[in-house]
Write a protein that holds these residues in place. Structure first.
Motif, PDB file in Angstrom:
ATOM      1  N   UNK A   1       0.799  -1.236   0.000  1.00  0.00           N
ATOM      2  CA  UNK A   1       0.000   0.000   0.000  1.00  0.00           C
ATOM      3  C   UNK A   1       0.823   1.275   0.000  1.00  0.00           C
ATOM      4  N   UNK A   2       2.127   1.169   0.301  1.00  0.00           N
ATOM      5  CA  UNK A   2       3.008   2.335   0.297  1.00  0.00           C
ATOM      6  C   UNK A   2       3.919   2.381  -0.936  1.00  0.00           C
ATOM      7  N   UNK A   3       3.537   1.624  -1.952  1.00  0.00           N
ATOM      8  CA  UNK A   3       4.301   1.628  -3.203  1.00  0.00           C
ATOM      9  C   UNK A   3       4.063   2.967  -3.902  1.00  0.00           C
ATOM     10  N   UNK A   4       5.081   3.823  -3.943  1.00  0.00           N
ATOM     11  CA  UNK A   4       4.912   5.171  -4.494  1.00  0.00           C
ATOM     12  C   UNK A   4       4.519   5.160  -5.968  1.00  0.00           C
ATOM     13  N   UNK A   5       4.986   4.168  -6.703  1.00  0.00           N
ATOM     14  CA  UNK A   5       4.628   4.079  -8.129  1.00  0.00           C
ATOM     15  C   UNK A   5       3.140   3.796  -8.284  1.00  0.00           C
ATOM     16  N   UNK A   6       2.618   2.876  -7.474  1.00  0.00           N
ATOM     17  CA  UNK A   6       1.190   2.554  -7.544  1.00  0.00           C
ATOM     18  C   UNK A   6       0.322   3.719  -7.049  1.00  0.00           C
ATOM     19  N   UNK A   7       0.787   4.409  -6.016  1.00  0.00           N
ATOM     20  CA  UNK A   7       0.043   5.578  -5.529  1.00  0.00           C
ATOM     21  C   UNK A   7      -0.009   6.643  -6.624  1.00  0.00           C
ATOM     22  N   UNK A   8       1.099   6.812  -7.333  1.00  0.00           N
ATOM     23  CA  UNK A   8       1.148   7.741  -8.464  1.00  0.00           C
ATOM     24  C   UNK A   8       0.121   7.347  -9.526  1.00  0.00           C
ATOM     25  N   UNK A   9       0.078   6.057  -9.854  1.00  0.00           N
ATOM     26  CA  UNK A   9      -0.903   5.562 -10.828  1.00  0.00           C
ATOM     27  C   UNK A   9      -2.336   5.857 -10.367  1.00  0.00           C
ATOM     28  N   UNK A  10      -2.587   5.649  -9.070  1.00  0.00           N
ATOM     29  CA  UNK A  10      -3.941   5.859  -8.548  1.00  0.00           C
ATOM     30  C   UNK A  10      -4.314   7.344  -8.595  1.00  0.00           C
TER      31      UNK A  10
ATOM     32  N   UNK B   1     -10.785  15.544  -5.918  1.00  0.00           N
ATOM     33  CA  UNK B   1     -10.492  15.522  -4.488  1.00  0.00           C
ATOM     34  C   UNK B   1      -9.793  14.221  -4.106  1.00  0.00           C
ATOM     35  N   UNK B   2     -10.262  13.106  -4.647  1.00  0.00           N
ATOM     36  CA  UNK B   2      -9.600  11.822  -4.388  1.00  0.00           C
ATOM     37  C   UNK B   2      -8.169  11.845  -4.925  1.00  0.00           C
ATOM     38  N   UNK B   3      -7.989  12.453  -6.098  1.00  0.00           N
ATOM     39  CA  UNK B   3      -6.644  12.569  -6.665  1.00  0.00           C
ATOM     40  C   UNK B   3      -5.753  13.410  -5.769  1.00  0.00           C
ATOM     41  N   UNK B   4      -6.283  14.535  -5.294  1.00  0.00           N
ATOM     42  CA  UNK B   4      -5.507  15.411  -4.407  1.00  0.00           C
ATOM     43  C   UNK B   4      -5.035  14.656  -3.164  1.00  0.00           C
ATOM     44  N   UNK B   5      -5.907  13.825  -2.624  1.00  0.00           N
ATOM     45  CA  UNK B   5      -5.553  13.052  -1.428  1.00  0.00           C
ATOM     46  C   UNK B   5      -4.398  12.087  -1.711  1.00  0.00           C
ATOM     47  N   UNK B   6      -4.408  11.488  -2.912  1.00  0.00           N
ATOM     48  CA  UNK B   6      -3.334  10.556  -3.261  1.00  0.00           C
ATOM     49  C   UNK B   6      -2.012  11.292  -3.497  1.00  0.00           C
ATOM     50  N   UNK B   7      -2.079  12.465  -4.126  1.00  0.00           N
ATOM     51  CA  UNK B   7      -0.846  13.242  -4.308  1.00  0.00           C
ATOM     52  C   UNK B   7      -0.284  13.673  -2.956  1.00  0.00           C
ATOM     53  N   UNK B   8      -1.163  14.030  -2.019  1.00  0.00           N
ATOM     54  CA  UNK B   8      -0.701  14.398  -0.679  1.00  0.00           C
ATOM     55  C   UNK B   8      -0.047  13.193   0.001  1.00  0.00           C
ATOM     56  N   UNK B   9      -0.652  12.016  -0.146  1.00  0.00           N
ATOM     57  CA  UNK B   9      -0.091  10.798   0.418  1.00  0.00           C
ATOM     58  C   UNK B   9       1.282  10.513  -0.198  1.00  0.00           C
ATOM     59  N   UNK B  10       1.393  10.762  -1.506  1.00  0.00           N
ATOM     60  CA  UNK B  10       2.662  10.526  -2.188  1.00  0.00           C
ATOM     61  C   UNK B  10       3.737  11.487  -1.669  1.00  0.00           C
ATOM     62  N   UNK B  11       3.339  12.718  -1.390  1.00  0.00           N
ATOM     63  CA  UNK B  11       4.280  13.666  -0.787  1.00  0.00           C
ATOM     64  C   UNK B  11       4.740  13.155   0.581  1.00  0.00           C
TER      65      UNK B  11
END
Length: 204
Positions: free
Chosen positions: A44-53, A64-74
């Motif tokens: 679940x912490x795979x940065x590549x997969x989070x980027x894809x999501x 908004x869901x995208x923003x949350x994932x970019x924040x998580x990636x940061x």
């Protein structure tokens, strides 16, 4: 082939990422999400997969869901570019004419802090204004993107040409000076050359 490898060994290095990349231009968004979730189930912490999501949510206009994932990636990487993408998706969510002043201020603030991302910011904000608010209002942002033969700049060049065509077509109802026509022709030639070079590039 990639799916066959996954069936034999789902932990095979980079296998789910390869499947997702193969699907990224597909119209089957459900299958794309299915495989992104497969990758996140493994880590679940795979940065590549989070980027894809995050990209998936942007393509699905779930900003908004995208923003949350970019924040998580940061949070995972400490890369400030992901905070910029997070905030850009929040702008996408609320983009309308009343937000133009706020967007202009945001751009100035971000570029003063992150000048290394100026071209990305100008290009992405230009696209938001072009697609969601007013095409001609996007022109100043596109024209601040550093000119190049890069694929990303060619996308801006297409939109710049469309804007100028619209501006000069409107002028055709009035008396157009020779200088204005020369200016339009020079702009047209410049951007056509960029697009031709890009289309013939081995990197296209």
């Amino acid at each position: 082939m990639f799916k066959e490898i996954y069936e034999k060994d789902k932990y095979f290095p980079n296998i789910v990422n390869s499947i997702v990349y193969a699907l990224r231009d597909s119209e089957n968004m459900d299958e794309l999400l299915f495989w992104i979730n497969k990758g996140l189930a493994i880590n679940p912490n795979d940065s590549v997969m989070v980027n894809h999501l995050a990209n998936y949510y942007t393509m699905s206009e779930d900003y908004i869901a995208s923003a949350e994932q970019w924040k998580f990636l940061y949070d995972l990487t400490d890369d400030p570019f992901y905070i910029i993408l997070c905030e850009i998706n929040r702008i996408l969510y609320s983009a309308n004419k009343s937000q133009l002043g706020h967007i202009c201020t945001w751009v100035e603030e971000k570029i003063s802090v992150y000048p290394q991302y100026a071209d990305e910011i100008y290009s992405r904000i230009g696209n938001i204004i072009f697609d969601k608010i007013n095409k001609e209002k996007a022109l100043p942002y596109f024209e601040k993107v550093a000119e190049s033969y890069d694929k990303n700049y060619s996308i801006s060049a297409i939109k710049i040409m469309e804007i100028y065509y619209k501006i000069y077509s409107r002028k055709m109802d009035k008396k157009v000076t020779q200088g204005e026509m020369k200016d339009f022709a020079q702009k047209l030639i410049k951007y056509v050359l960029i697009l031709i070079y890009d289309s013939q590039s081995v990197y296209s």
